[in-house]
Scaffold this motif. Structure first.
Motif, PDB file in Angstrom:
ATOM      1  N   LEU A  89      17.726   5.901  19.611  1.00 17.80           N
ATOM      2  CA  LEU A  89      17.144   7.064  20.271  1.00 17.80           C
ATOM      3  C   LEU A  89      15.797   6.704  20.893  1.00 17.80           C
ATOM      4  O   LEU A  89      15.499   7.096  22.022  1.00 17.80           O
ATOM      5  CB  LEU A  89      16.976   8.208  19.275  1.00 17.80           C
ATOM      6  CG  LEU A  89      16.202   9.429  19.776  1.00 17.80           C
ATOM      7  CD1 LEU A  89      16.948  10.096  20.925  1.00 17.80           C
ATOM      8  CD2 LEU A  89      15.967  10.414  18.640  1.00 17.80           C
ATOM      9  N   LEU A  90      14.971   5.952  20.157  1.00 15.23           N
ATOM     10  CA  LEU A  90      13.666   5.560  20.689  1.00 15.23           C
ATOM     11  C   LEU A  90      13.813   4.731  21.960  1.00 15.23           C
ATOM     12  O   LEU A  90      13.079   4.917  22.929  1.00 15.23           O
ATOM     13  CB  LEU A  90      12.886   4.767  19.632  1.00 15.23           C
ATOM     14  CG  LEU A  90      12.529   5.527  18.359  1.00 15.23           C
ATOM     15  CD1 LEU A  90      11.796   4.606  17.394  1.00 15.23           C
ATOM     16  CD2 LEU A  90      11.674   6.742  18.676  1.00 15.23           C
ATOM     17  N   SER A  91      14.769   3.820  21.942  1.00 17.89           N
ATOM     18  CA  SER A  91      15.011   2.996  23.130  1.00 17.89           C
ATOM     19  C   SER A  91      15.433   3.854  24.316  1.00 17.89           C
ATOM     20  O   SER A  91      14.950   3.680  25.440  1.00 17.89           O
ATOM     21  CB  SER A  91      16.087   1.953  22.825  1.00 17.89           C
ATOM     22  OG  SER A  91      16.375   1.184  23.971  1.00 17.89           O
ATOM     23  N   ALA A  92      16.332   4.815  24.066  1.00 16.29           N
ATOM     24  CA  ALA A  92      16.797   5.689  25.144  1.00 16.29           C
ATOM     25  C   ALA A  92      15.674   6.563  25.682  1.00 16.29           C
ATOM     26  O   ALA A  92      15.556   6.766  26.900  1.00 16.29           O
ATOM     27  CB  ALA A  92      17.957   6.548  24.649  1.00 16.29           C
ATOM     28  N   LEU A  93      14.831   7.091  24.787  1.00 14.66           N
ATOM     29  CA  LEU A  93      13.712   7.918  25.230  1.00 14.66           C
ATOM     30  C   LEU A  93      12.767   7.122  26.116  1.00 14.66           C
ATOM     31  O   LEU A  93      12.307   7.596  27.156  1.00 14.66           O
ATOM     32  CB  LEU A  93      12.950   8.458  24.016  1.00 14.66           C
ATOM     33  CG  LEU A  93      13.630   9.537  23.181  1.00 14.66           C
ATOM     34  CD1 LEU A  93      12.773   9.869  21.960  1.00 14.66           C
ATOM     35  CD2 LEU A  93      13.870  10.785  24.007  1.00 14.66           C
ATOM     36  N   ALA A  94      12.439   5.913  25.687  1.00 11.29           N
ATOM     37  CA  ALA A  94      11.498   5.094  26.444  1.00 11.29           C
ATOM     38  C   ALA A  94      12.013   4.781  27.843  1.00 11.29           C
ATOM     39  O   ALA A  94      11.225   4.588  28.779  1.00 11.29           O
ATOM     40  CB  ALA A  94      11.217   3.798  25.688  1.00 11.29           C
ATOM     41  N   ARG A  95      13.338   4.764  28.015  1.00  7.09           N
ATOM     42  CA  ARG A  95      13.929   4.453  29.321  1.00  7.09           C
ATOM     43  C   ARG A  95      14.122   5.693  30.194  1.00  7.09           C
ATOM     44  O   ARG A  95      14.408   5.561  31.387  1.00  7.09           O
ATOM     45  CB  ARG A  95      15.293   3.780  29.136  1.00  7.09           C
ATOM     46  CG  ARG A  95      15.243   2.409  28.507  1.00  7.09           C
ATOM     47  CD  ARG A  95      16.647   1.862  28.268  1.00  7.09           C
ATOM     48  NE  ARG A  95      16.632   0.560  27.622  1.00  7.09           N
ATOM     49  CZ  ARG A  95      16.512  -0.597  28.252  1.00  7.09           C
ATOM     50  NH1 ARG A  95      16.401  -0.623  29.567  1.00  7.09           N
ATOM     51  NH2 ARG A  95      16.520  -1.731  27.572  1.00  7.09           N
ATOM     52  N   ASN A  96      14.001   6.886  29.594  1.00  9.17           N
ATOM     53  CA  ASN A  96      14.396   8.098  30.314  1.00  9.17           C
ATOM     54  C   ASN A  96      13.364   9.217  30.183  1.00  9.17           C
ATOM     55  O   ASN A  96      13.662  10.316  29.715  1.00  9.17           O
ATOM     56  CB  ASN A  96      15.753   8.577  29.799  1.00  9.17           C
ATOM     57  CG  ASN A  96      16.870   7.583  30.074  1.00  9.17           C
ATOM     58  OD1 ASN A  96      17.393   7.517  31.184  1.00  9.17           O
ATOM     59  ND2 ASN A  96      17.232   6.791  29.068  1.00  9.17           N
ATOM     60  N   GLY A  97      12.154   8.941  30.598  1.00  3.18           N
ATOM     61  CA  GLY A  97      11.127   9.979  30.657  1.00  3.18           C
ATOM     62  C   GLY A  97      10.349  10.201  29.394  1.00  3.18           C
ATOM     63  O   GLY A  97       9.505  11.095  29.332  1.00  3.18           O
TER      64      GLY A  97
END
Length: 280
Positions: free
Chosen positions: A44-52
């Motif tokens: 989730l952290l990786s996805a957040l960092a890539r998407n706003g």
């Protein structure tokens, strides 16, 4: 022989799976979460960092992660967009060293890169140390009070807005105001007052006393829990009345070892009301 000077801490974005796992472990350890329901997924952290969103950390010169914060793009019911900071944690052994400030400034840079003009987060009203940092150190404002923010009892939260590009703080002259002499008997009570203005006039003010440390609600554990519940009810009533009365929270000052006080003042014209902050 004099000791070598300590090297500075550094704040940066997390950028690999190992760092995300380390951040999730620090998060669980600082908050004392053993229940997997409250765990943090590194993916989730990786996805957040890539998407706003944001996932930032503070490291020692030896590359030890001692602070972590994460957030995501948010939008309220009024269409106000912001960067929502879900959590910030600091290793207990490194508290008081400016780690929180480094985290928030790093998160601020990330938010601005995503085009956000405001950062928003929440905190427990009985954590007066957090309140002092949010208002008097960062220069944010408490704009809403939401009962049962996480849809379970005991999770009332103050909602904070932090303008990220503001060059002039409309409340700067009020943040260092000295609170009146309030004590334990005043916890949860609003005390009206006035503050001197630079032009010779006065500002309407209201002070709300709370424990300087929630551990100050002493006694047997069952008695302490009951006392804290009563106090939370009083604070909920008082905070709700202040915010709904058109006030914002701009400071929280410690009076003595046992008591601190929030300062609420009328909302300035530069601060629009936040009707879109949704209560449970």
């Amino acid at each position: 022989m004099p000791s070598a000077p300590s090297l500075p801490l550094r704040a940066e974005c997390l950028g690999d799976a190992s760092a995300y796992r380390e951040a999730a472990a620090l998060y669980a350890r600082v908050f004392g979460y053993a229940d997997p329901d409250f765990s943090l997924n590194p993916n989730l952290l990786s996805a957040l960092a890539r998407n706003g969103g944001s996932a930032v950390g503070v490291f020692t010169p030896d590359d030890e992660l001692v602070g972590f914060a994460y957030g995501f793009a948010g939008r309220d019911a009024d269409g106000c967009e912001f960067h929502y900071s879900q959590a910030a944690v600091v290793d207990p052994h490194h508290q008081g060293r400016g780690v929180g400030r480094l985290l928030k400034e790093c998160q601020r840079r990330v938010a601005l890169e995503w085009g956000h003009e405001t950062m928003r987060w929440t905190f427990d009203a009985l954590l007066s140390r957090n309140a002092h940092f949010n208002f008097s150190v960062l220069g944010a404002e408490g704009v809403a009070y939401v009962p049962d923010y996480y849809d379970r009892p005991g999770t009332d939260r103050i909602v904070v807005d932090w303008p990220l590009r503001r060059t002039t703080d409309p409340y700067a002259a009020l943040r260092d105001a000295e609170p009146p002499a309030l004590g334990r008997a005043d916890w949860g009570r609003v005390v009206p007052g006035t503050l001197a203005a630079a032009d010779g006039g006065t500002h309407a003010a209201a002070w709300l006393a709370v424990p300087a440390d929630i551990a100050g609600v002493a006694g047997r554990q069952d008695e302490a829990d009951a006392a804290a519940d009563v106090l939370r009810g009083r604070v909920r009533t008082a905070m709700t009345a202040l915010i709904e009365g058109g006030r914002v929270l701009v400071a929280c000052r410690r009076i003595d070892a046992g008591t601190a006080a929030y300062l609420a003042v009328p909302r300035r014209a530069t601060m629009p009301p936040r009707e879109g902050v949704k209560a449970s």
